[in-house]
Write an enzyme that holds these catalytic residues in place. Structure first.
Site, PDB file in Angstrom:
ATOM      1  N   LYS A   1     -45.977 -36.186  19.286  1.00 20.83           N
ATOM      2  CA  LYS A   1     -45.807 -37.593  19.675  1.00 20.83           C
ATOM      3  C   LYS A   1     -46.477 -38.521  18.683  1.00 20.83           C
ATOM      4  CE  LYS A   1     -46.176 -35.874  24.389  1.00 20.83           C
ATOM      5  NZ  LYS A   1     -47.253 -34.886  24.386  1.00 20.83           N
TER       6      LYS A   1
ATOM      7  N   HIS B   1     -45.282 -42.041  21.929  1.00 25.95           N
ATOM      8  CA  HIS B   1     -46.167 -41.610  23.015  1.00 25.95           C
ATOM      9  C   HIS B   1     -46.301 -42.656  24.120  1.00 25.95           C
ATOM     10  CE1 HIS B   1     -49.797 -38.725  23.686  1.00 25.95           C
ATOM     11  NE2 HIS B   1     -49.323 -39.138  24.829  1.00 25.95           N
TER      12      HIS B   1
HETATM   13  N1  LIG Z   1     -47.070 -38.183  27.464  1.00 29.22           N
HETATM   14  C1  LIG Z   1     -48.240 -38.420  28.015  1.00 29.22           C
HETATM   15  O1  LIG Z   1     -48.754 -39.555  28.026  1.00 29.22           O
HETATM   16  C2  LIG Z   1     -48.983 -37.280  28.653  1.00 29.22           C
HETATM   17  C3  LIG Z   1     -50.055 -37.531  29.526  1.00 29.22           C
HETATM   18  C4  LIG Z   1     -50.684 -36.438  30.112  1.00 29.22           C
HETATM   19  C5  LIG Z   1     -50.262 -35.141  29.821  1.00 29.22           C
HETATM   20  N2  LIG Z   1     -49.243 -34.932  28.951  1.00 29.22           N
HETATM   21  C6  LIG Z   1     -48.770 -33.572  28.605  1.00 29.22           C
HETATM   22  O2  LIG Z   1     -48.541 -32.863  29.804  1.00 29.22           O
HETATM   23  C7  LIG Z   1     -49.292 -31.650  29.809  1.00 29.22           C
HETATM   24  C8  LIG Z   1     -49.666 -31.285  31.224  1.00 29.22           C
HETATM   25  O3  LIG Z   1     -50.334 -32.367  31.850  1.00 29.22           O
HETATM   26  P1  LIG Z   1     -51.787 -32.245  32.430  1.00 29.22           P
HETATM   27  O4  LIG Z   1     -52.562 -31.259  31.648  1.00 29.22           O
HETATM   28  O5  LIG Z   1     -52.315 -33.606  32.570  1.00 29.22           O
HETATM   29  O6  LIG Z   1     -51.514 -31.732  33.918  1.00 29.22           O
HETATM   30  P2  LIG Z   1     -51.204 -30.329  34.630  1.00 29.22           P
HETATM   31  O7  LIG Z   1     -50.613 -29.372  33.680  1.00 29.22           O
HETATM   32  O8  LIG Z   1     -50.444 -30.682  35.853  1.00 29.22           O
HETATM   33  O9  LIG Z   1     -52.627 -29.866  35.098  1.00 29.22           O
HETATM   34  C9  LIG Z   1     -53.557 -29.271  34.253  1.00 29.22           C
HETATM   35  C10 LIG Z   1     -54.778 -28.931  35.087  1.00 29.22           C
HETATM   36  O10 LIG Z   1     -54.379 -28.076  36.143  1.00 29.22           O
HETATM   37  C11 LIG Z   1     -55.038 -26.814  36.044  1.00 29.22           C
HETATM   38  N3  LIG Z   1     -54.032 -25.798  36.339  1.00 29.22           N
HETATM   39  C12 LIG Z   1     -52.941 -25.480  35.603  1.00 29.22           C
HETATM   40  N4  LIG Z   1     -52.220 -24.529  36.206  1.00 29.22           N
HETATM   41  C13 LIG Z   1     -52.866 -24.234  37.361  1.00 29.22           C
HETATM   42  C14 LIG Z   1     -52.610 -23.318  38.414  1.00 29.22           C
HETATM   43  N5  LIG Z   1     -51.552 -22.510  38.402  1.00 29.22           N
HETATM   44  N6  LIG Z   1     -53.501 -23.271  39.440  1.00 29.22           N
HETATM   45  C15 LIG Z   1     -54.589 -24.079  39.459  1.00 29.22           C
HETATM   46  N7  LIG Z   1     -54.883 -24.961  38.488  1.00 29.22           N
HETATM   47  C16 LIG Z   1     -54.019 -25.041  37.442  1.00 29.22           C
HETATM   48  C17 LIG Z   1     -55.587 -26.737  34.631  1.00 29.22           C
HETATM   49  O11 LIG Z   1     -56.796 -26.031  34.606  1.00 29.22           O
HETATM   50  P3  LIG Z   1     -56.992 -24.678  33.705  1.00 29.22           P
HETATM   51  O12 LIG Z   1     -56.695 -25.074  32.294  1.00 29.22           O
HETATM   52  O13 LIG Z   1     -58.414 -24.326  33.930  1.00 29.22           O
HETATM   53  O14 LIG Z   1     -56.026 -23.673  34.263  1.00 29.22           O
HETATM   54  C18 LIG Z   1     -55.846 -28.205  34.321  1.00 29.22           C
HETATM   55  O15 LIG Z   1     -57.091 -28.613  34.860  1.00 29.22           O
HETATM   56  C19 LIG Z   1     -50.473 -31.954  28.885  1.00 29.22           C
HETATM   57  O16 LIG Z   1     -51.099 -30.787  28.410  1.00 29.22           O
HETATM   58  C20 LIG Z   1     -49.777 -32.746  27.798  1.00 29.22           C
HETATM   59  O17 LIG Z   1     -49.103 -31.865  26.921  1.00 29.22           O
HETATM   60  C21 LIG Z   1     -48.574 -35.988  28.387  1.00 29.22           C
END
Ligand SMILES: NC(=O)c1ccc[n+]([C@@H]2O[C@H](COP(=O)([O-])OP(=O)(O)OC[C@H]3O[C@@H](n4cnc5c(N)ncnc54)[C@H](OP(=O)(O)O)[C@@H]3O)[C@@H](O)[C@H]2O)c1
Length: 307
Positions: A81, A112
């Site tokens: 992004k 982004h």
């Molecule tokens: N475009 C944007 O502005 C934007 C903004 C935010 C995010 N993103 C992208 O979206 C991706 C995902 O978003 P996110 O990281 O905010 O949210 P997410 O994937 O919904 O949640 C991640 C969190 O949930 C935990 N987790 C993941 N799988 C799990 C499971 N099966 N059971 C319990 N806990 C679990 C992870 O901990 P552990 O690592 O300890 O498992 C971490 O704390 C990011 O990595 C990024 O690439 C984009």
């Protein structure tokens, strides 16, 4: 477990794996330092779609993990992004991202945010004295998009899209765009279903990718989700991710933990009545990029964002 489709089509004709791996490493240097190893583990676990961004600082770990995995580049789908502080230097920024990742191309390049932020190479989130993001309102996302169209023409990326765009900002973008965005990556989960935005994008052939797809503990611990998980012998996260894919959106869950990485690949087909129960949980609640105490998200009002 029966599998739902493994990939969707972008409006370019390219396939995009429905489950991507989110490579946001947070702000903890210890976790960032280990990023190559947990991204490598995700590729080993079977992820073939990686979602990074210049601002995450994980373009290099993603590139290093790809090299270490031995998986041929053409078998992977890699998104990065354009950061908001590079919106007036797009051609320079994509070269930086390619160099960081040591890749010849990205499969998808997203703007982004709709914001244009003052360029400060040392600080991608520069602040004004009130603590608000230092915006550069001499720039606008229509001009930035025209530059992204040139990146597409150069072959350095195979598709271009946006992130954090609403119906309002997409409509504004489309007044000048020559190329329709291939994707719009937004916060989306059962508490923030964004039905209108999803329908708008679907009608125009813009694929929606859900970020923060699990909804964090707020949604993962919902009692209805827990009940449905018991019914399917699955975990709450698997139920949530299955709901997304069932409504035609790509998901990009992030986990540093190998077991949870594998768990998040285990999606299934939900019965209509269970999909409906999850649809009914929608309450327009953000868990990730929430408005601050003055009602702004990174310096933009909710009205300006169209959220
Ligand atoms: N475009 C944007 O502005 C934007 C903004 C935010 C995010 N993103 C992208 O979206 C991706 C995902 O978003 P996110 O990281 O905010 O949210 P997410 O994937 O919904 O949640 C991640 C969190 O949930 C935990 N987790 C993941 N799988 C799990 C499971 N099966 N059971 C319990 N806990 C679990 C992870 O901990 P552990 O690592 O300890 O498992 C971490 O704390 C990011 O990595 C990024 O690439 C984009």
């Amino acid at each position: 477990m029966s599998l739902t489709p493994r990939s969707f089509k972008l409006n370019t004709g390219a396939s995009i794996p429905v489950i991507g791996f989110g490579a946001w490493a947070g702000r903890d240097p210890a976790i960032q330092a280990k990023a190559t190893s947990w991204i490598f583990a995700a590729i080993q676990a079977g992820y073939r779609h990686l979602d990074t961004a210049w601002i995450y600082g994980t373009e290099k770990p993603v590139g290093d993990a790809i090299k270490a995995s031995g998986v041929p580049r053409e078998k992977l789908f890699v998104t990065t992004k354009l950061p908001w502080n590079h919106t007036k230097r797009v051609q320079w920024s994509i070269d930086q991202s390619l160099k960081n990742a040591n890749l010849d191309y990205f499969d998808l390049y997203l703007m982004h945010w709709p914001h244009c932020v003052v360029h400060d190479e040392k600080e991608p989130r520069p602040r004004d004295p009130d603590g608000q993001l230092l915006l550069d309102d001499t720039g606008n996302f229509n001009e930035t998009w025209a530059e992204m169209e040139k990146v597409l023409a150069s072959g350095k990326v195979k598709a271009i899209g946006v992130s954090n765009f609403s119906i309002k900002t997409l409509e504004q973008l489309l007044t000048t765009a020559s190329i329709l965005p291939a994707a719009n990556q937004v916060e989306m989960h059962p508490y923030l279903a964004q039905n209108d935005l999803l329908a708008f994008c679907r009608e125009r052939g813009i694929l929606v990718t859900a970020y923060a797809p699990t909804g964090y503990t707020v949604v993962r611990e919902d009692t209805t989700i827990a009940e449905i998980a018991v019914k399917y012998g699955a975990t709450p996260t698997q139920i949530i991710l299955s709901w997304h894919v069932g409504r035609g959106t790509v998901v990009i869950p992030k986990s540093e933990n190998i077991e949870r990485q594998k768990e998040n690949l285990g999606i299934l087909v939900l019965q209509p009545e269970d999909t409906q129960r999850i649809d009914d949980l929608d309450r327009n609640q953000r868990v990730c990029n929430k408005p601050d105490e003055v009602g702004k998200v990174w310096g933009w009002t909710m009205d300006r964002l169209g959220w």
